[in-house]
Design a protein around this motif. Structure first.
Motif, PDB file in Angstrom:
ATOM      1  N   MET A   1      70.203  15.964  36.717  1.00  0.00           N
ATOM      2  CA  MET A   1      70.526  16.844  35.593  1.00  0.00           C
ATOM      3  C   MET A   1      72.028  17.024  35.463  1.00  0.00           C
ATOM      4  SD  MET A   1      69.588  18.745  33.032  1.00  0.00           S
ATOM      5  CE  MET A   1      67.835  19.029  33.266  1.00  0.00           C
ATOM      6  N   SER A   2      72.739  17.244  36.581  1.00  0.00           N
ATOM      7  CA  SER A   2      74.179  17.468  36.530  1.00  0.00           C
ATOM      8  C   SER A   2      74.905  16.228  36.028  1.00  0.00           C
ATOM      9  CB  SER A   2      74.697  17.867  37.918  1.00  0.00           C
ATOM     10  OG  SER A   2      74.156  19.112  38.304  1.00  0.00           O
ATOM     11  N   THR A   3      74.458  15.045  36.520  1.00  0.00           N
ATOM     12  CA  THR A   3      75.090  13.806  36.071  1.00  0.00           C
ATOM     13  C   THR A   3      74.859  13.580  34.586  1.00  0.00           C
ATOM     14  OG1 THR A   3      74.782  12.822  38.265  1.00  0.00           O
ATOM     15  CG2 THR A   3      75.214  11.319  36.426  1.00  0.00           C
ATOM     16  N   THR A   4      73.642  13.864  34.143  1.00  0.00           N
ATOM     17  CA  THR A   4      73.319  13.712  32.726  1.00  0.00           C
ATOM     18  C   THR A   4      74.180  14.639  31.874  1.00  0.00           C
ATOM     19  OG1 THR A   4      71.030  13.129  33.250  1.00  0.00           O
ATOM     20  CG2 THR A   4      71.485  13.890  31.005  1.00  0.00           C
ATOM     21  N   ALA A   5      74.330  15.889  32.293  1.00  0.00           N
ATOM     22  CA  ALA A   5      75.137  16.855  31.558  1.00  0.00           C
ATOM     23  C   ALA A   5      76.597  16.426  31.528  1.00  0.00           C
ATOM     24  CB  ALA A   5      74.998  18.244  32.186  1.00  0.00           C
ATOM     25  N   PHE A   6      77.104  15.923  32.660  1.00  0.00           N
ATOM     26  CA  PHE A   6      78.498  15.479  32.737  1.00  0.00           C
ATOM     27  C   PHE A   6      78.744  14.334  31.756  1.00  0.00           C
ATOM     28  CE2 PHE A   6      81.948  12.902  34.354  1.00  0.00           C
ATOM     29  CZ  PHE A   6      82.901  13.833  34.701  1.00  0.00           C
ATOM     30  N   LEU A   7      77.861  13.328  31.774  1.00  0.00           N
ATOM     31  CA  LEU A   7      78.021  12.176  30.886  1.00  0.00           C
ATOM     32  C   LEU A   7      77.848  12.583  29.425  1.00  0.00           C
ATOM     33  CD1 LEU A   7      76.105   9.431  32.907  1.00  0.00           C
ATOM     34  CD2 LEU A   7      78.575   9.670  32.611  1.00  0.00           C
ATOM     35  N   VAL A  56      80.934  26.534  25.404  1.00  0.00           N
ATOM     36  CA  VAL A  56      79.821  26.388  26.348  1.00  0.00           C
ATOM     37  C   VAL A  56      79.262  27.742  26.777  1.00  0.00           C
ATOM     38  CG1 VAL A  56      79.282  25.708  28.725  1.00  0.00           C
ATOM     39  CG2 VAL A  56      80.452  24.109  27.196  1.00  0.00           C
ATOM     40  N   TRP A  57      80.157  28.729  26.904  1.00  0.00           N
ATOM     41  CA  TRP A  57      79.707  30.037  27.394  1.00  0.00           C
ATOM     42  C   TRP A  57      79.510  31.064  26.293  1.00  0.00           C
ATOM     43  CZ3 TRP A  57      77.668  29.039  31.722  1.00  0.00           C
ATOM     44  CH2 TRP A  57      78.247  28.110  32.583  1.00  0.00           C
ATOM     45  N   GLY A  58      79.396  30.610  25.039  1.00  0.00           N
ATOM     46  CA  GLY A  58      78.896  31.504  24.003  1.00  0.00           C
ATOM     47  C   GLY A  58      79.838  31.998  22.940  1.00  0.00           C
ATOM     48  N   GLY A 135      79.542  23.367  22.075  1.00  0.00           N
ATOM     49  CA  GLY A 135      78.887  24.517  22.692  1.00  0.00           C
ATOM     50  C   GLY A 135      77.390  24.498  22.466  1.00  0.00           C
ATOM     51  N   THR A 136      76.978  24.112  21.252  1.00  0.00           N
ATOM     52  CA  THR A 136      75.550  24.014  20.945  1.00  0.00           C
ATOM     53  C   THR A 136      74.887  22.909  21.750  1.00  0.00           C
ATOM     54  OG1 THR A 136      75.943  24.817  18.694  1.00  0.00           O
ATOM     55  CG2 THR A 136      73.882  23.644  19.095  1.00  0.00           C
ATOM     56  N   MET A 137      75.583  21.794  21.923  1.00  0.00           N
ATOM     57  CA  MET A 137      75.034  20.693  22.713  1.00  0.00           C
ATOM     58  C   MET A 137      74.776  21.101  24.158  1.00  0.00           C
ATOM     59  SD  MET A 137      77.234  17.376  21.483  1.00  0.00           S
ATOM     60  CE  MET A 137      77.149  16.749  19.803  1.00  0.00           C
ATOM     61  N   GLY A 145      74.434  23.084  34.698  1.00  0.00           N
ATOM     62  CA  GLY A 145      74.518  21.976  33.755  1.00  0.00           C
ATOM     63  C   GLY A 145      75.585  22.214  32.705  1.00  0.00           C
ATOM     64  N   ARG A 146      75.718  23.459  32.244  1.00  0.00           N
ATOM     65  CA  ARG A 146      76.766  23.770  31.269  1.00  0.00           C
ATOM     66  C   ARG A 146      78.158  23.572  31.879  1.00  0.00           C
ATOM     67  NH1 ARG A 146      75.024  29.195  27.880  1.00  0.00           N
ATOM     68  NH2 ARG A 146      72.898  28.541  27.363  1.00  0.00           N
ATOM     69  N   ALA A 147      78.278  23.956  33.133  1.00  0.00           N
ATOM     70  CA  ALA A 147      79.569  23.795  33.809  1.00  0.00           C
ATOM     71  C   ALA A 147      79.945  22.321  33.922  1.00  0.00           C
ATOM     72  CB  ALA A 147      79.524  24.445  35.187  1.00  0.00           C
ATOM     73  N   THR A 148      78.971  21.482  34.260  1.00  0.00           N
ATOM     74  CA  THR A 148      79.264  20.056  34.398  1.00  0.00           C
ATOM     75  C   THR A 148      79.467  19.410  33.022  1.00  0.00           C
ATOM     76  OG1 THR A 148      76.883  19.606  34.545  1.00  0.00           O
ATOM     77  CG2 THR A 148      78.101  19.779  36.606  1.00  0.00           C
ATOM     78  N   PHE A 149      78.769  19.899  32.005  1.00  0.00           N
ATOM     79  CA  PHE A 149      79.004  19.429  30.629  1.00  0.00           C
ATOM     80  C   PHE A 149      80.452  19.703  30.233  1.00  0.00           C
ATOM     81  CE2 PHE A 149      79.267  19.887  26.081  1.00  0.00           C
ATOM     82  CZ  PHE A 149      78.401  18.938  25.554  1.00  0.00           C
ATOM     83  N   ALA A 150      80.910  20.922  30.500  1.00  0.00           N
ATOM     84  CA  ALA A 150      82.291  21.287  30.182  1.00  0.00           C
ATOM     85  C   ALA A 150      83.276  20.452  30.988  1.00  0.00           C
ATOM     86  CB  ALA A 150      82.514  22.774  30.442  1.00  0.00           C
ATOM     87  N   ALA A 151      82.939  20.164  32.247  1.00  0.00           N
ATOM     88  CA  ALA A 151      83.825  19.348  33.081  1.00  0.00           C
ATOM     89  C   ALA A 151      83.934  17.932  32.530  1.00  0.00           C
ATOM     90  CB  ALA A 151      83.307  19.319  34.516  1.00  0.00           C
ATOM     91  N   GLY A 152      82.817  17.384  32.100  1.00  0.00           N
ATOM     92  CA  GLY A 152      82.836  16.046  31.521  1.00  0.00           C
ATOM     93  C   GLY A 152      83.643  15.995  30.240  1.00  0.00           C
ATOM     94  N   GLY A 153      83.472  17.012  29.396  1.00  0.00           N
ATOM     95  CA  GLY A 153      84.234  17.073  28.158  1.00  0.00           C
ATOM     96  C   GLY A 153      85.717  17.233  28.401  1.00  0.00           C
TER      97      GLY A 153
END
Length: 202
Positions: A1-7, A56-58, A135-137, A145-153
């Motif tokens: 999940m974390s890898t998916t969110a990061f990518l 990401v955080w609203g 943020g919606t994504m 997962g949100r944290a890793t999404f933000a890190a990837g972005g």
């Protein structure tokens, strides 16, 4: 999940940020001149990271609840971009200014940083793309997962601006003549004025 969110965060941000815009045009110009490149890159990358975290955080919900903020940013951004377009057009169509622009000393570090801050934070599309869309994504992901999404972005943004700022020096031979700078400044003027008109009409 974390890898998916990061990518997911990395690829989504990369696709959005690579579109030609006022901020990218400014970074490219500074890179070609090799002038204040690192401060410009840092301002752009850190600003994107902050905006992405906010989305990401609203914060997107807050912006939707206060449409008058978006309205103010839209007009302020349009006026600023129009002023930048006029300045770029002036450089392109006045030979004396063009030669100074291409070869002479440029703006101070303070002026350069203030300009790139304005190009970033006064652009309503930054809030639509980075805060609301990204943020919606990230919303379906859990907290980590949100944290890793933000890190990837944030990584995608940093890599893009580093590449644009420092990689543009490889294009320097193409800009050895004032004529090439005329084309760049004319293109920048058209881009910025077009974005200003889109903001006003949207």
């Amino acid at each position: 999940m974390s890898t998916t969110a990061f990518l997911h965060g990395f690829t989504s941000t990369a696709l959005l940020i690579m579109a030609i815009g006022a901020q990218n045009a400014f970074v490219l110009r500074q890179g070609l001149r090799r002038e204040h490149v690192m401060p410009v890159v840092l301002v752009c990358a850190l600003s994107d990271a902050v905006l992405l975290q906010a989305g990401v955080w609203g914060m997107g919900g807050v912006l939707l609840a206060r449409p008058e903020w978006a309205q103010f940013m839209r007009w302020a951004g349009a006026l600023f971009l129009a002023a930048c377009a006029v300045q770029a057009a002036s450089r392109a169509f006045k030979p004396a200014q063009l030669l100074v622009s291409a070869n002479g000393p440029g703006a101070s570090l303070r002026t350069t940083v203030l300009t790139v801050l304005a190009l970033t934070w006064l652009n309503p599309h930054v809030y639509l793309d980075t805060v609301l869309l990204l943020g919606t994504m990230a919303t379906p992901y859990p907290t980590w997962g949100r944290a890793t999404f933000a890190a990837g972005g944030s990584l995608a943004s940093a890599l893009w601006f580093l590449t644009l700022g420092f990689g543009s020096r490889w294009l320097a031979p193409l800009f050895a003549s004032p004529g090439a700078w005329r084309v760049l400044d004319a293109g920048t003027a058209v881009t910025m004025m077009g974005l200003a008109m889109v903001m006003v009409l949207s």
